[in-house]
Design a protein around this motif. Structure first.
Motif, short mmCIF file in Angstrom:
data_model
loop_
_atom_site.label_atom_id
_atom_site.label_comp_id
_atom_site.label_asym_id
_atom_site.label_seq_id
_atom_site.Cartn_x
_atom_site.Cartn_y
_atom_site.Cartn_z
N THR A 102 51.06 -2.95 -44.02
CA THR A 102 52.32 -3.22 -44.70
C THR A 102 53.48 -2.40 -44.15
O THR A 102 53.30 -1.31 -43.62
CB THR A 102 52.22 -2.90 -46.20
N TYR A 132 56.37 -0.27 -45.68
CA TYR A 132 56.36 0.39 -46.98
C TYR A 132 57.41 1.50 -47.07
O TYR A 132 57.90 2.00 -46.06
CB TYR A 132 54.98 0.96 -47.30
N THR A 154 57.48 5.07 -49.35
CA THR A 154 56.75 5.95 -50.27
C THR A 154 57.50 7.27 -50.42
O THR A 154 56.90 8.30 -50.69
CB THR A 154 55.31 6.22 -49.80
N ASP A 208 57.22 3.41 -54.94
CA ASP A 208 56.43 3.18 -53.73
C ASP A 208 56.21 1.68 -53.63
O ASP A 208 55.55 1.09 -54.50
CB ASP A 208 55.09 3.90 -53.80
N ASP A 224 55.54 -1.98 -51.10
CA ASP A 224 54.92 -2.53 -49.89
C ASP A 224 55.31 -3.99 -49.71
O ASP A 224 55.45 -4.72 -50.69
CB ASP A 224 53.39 -2.49 -50.01
#
Length: 175
Positions: free
Chosen positions: A38, A40, A42, A160, A162
């Motif tokens: 992915t 992403y 975070t 977070d 994705d």
């Protein structure tokens, strides 16, 4: 009416474009395949009302569309979610790119679409008769810089998020 079926992009990059300029994506090119890898964010600083960089997916191979075809509509499918136990997010940008890679037409997520924690959730935008506020042509959708822009709005602190993949499907009538 003919369709290309779902086509994945060949490339993707993250670009800061106001107001989507608070947090950068890690591994943006991972949206080019449905493979569990992915793009992403975070970051512990991706907090309420922050907006991700614009994730631009381009290089869709629509070469099967005959030159001179009438483009009838486009459907985008985005596999996106937020991670359980951390802040949430919403898809707030889903807009086509023109032949120069600029966002144009209707932002299909102007009303943000909340993400879920289910990694199999597919957000579908557009329709077989939806041109996204553009006068699309076969030459336009076949251009390597044509694509889609995606962005995520953090709706809680420490979000977070994705995105596994994005696809576009073009509906058209051959000449």
């Amino acid at each position: 009416m003919a369709t290309t079926g779902q086509i994945a992009p060949a490339s993707a990059q993250a670009v800061a474009e106001s107001p989507w300029s608070d947090n950068n994506w890690t591994n943006p090119a991972d949206v080019c395949a449905d493979d569990g890898s992915t793009a992403y964010i975070t970051s512990p600083t991706f907090d309420t009302n922050d907006q991700s960089y614009v994730l631009k997916a381009q290089g869709f191979d629509f070469s099967e569309i005959p030159d001179g075809s009438a483009i009838l509509g486009i459907i985008a499918r985005v596999n996106a979610w937020y991670r359980t136990g951390v802040g949430s997010g919403s898809l707030d940008l889903c807009q086509l790119l023109d032949v120069s890679g600029a966002k144009v037409g209707t932002n299909q997520c102007a009303t943000p679409v909340p993400l879920t924690t289910n990694d199999t959730t597919i957000i579908t935008k557009g329709a077989s008769d939806d041109l996204w506020g553009n006068a699309l042509t076969a030459a336009w959708v076949k251009d390597p810089d044509f694509g889609i822009a995606l962005g995520v709005l953090a709706t809680d602190n420490n979000a977070d998020v994705d995105i596994d993949y994005v696809t576009l499907e073009v509906y058209y009538t051959p000449p």
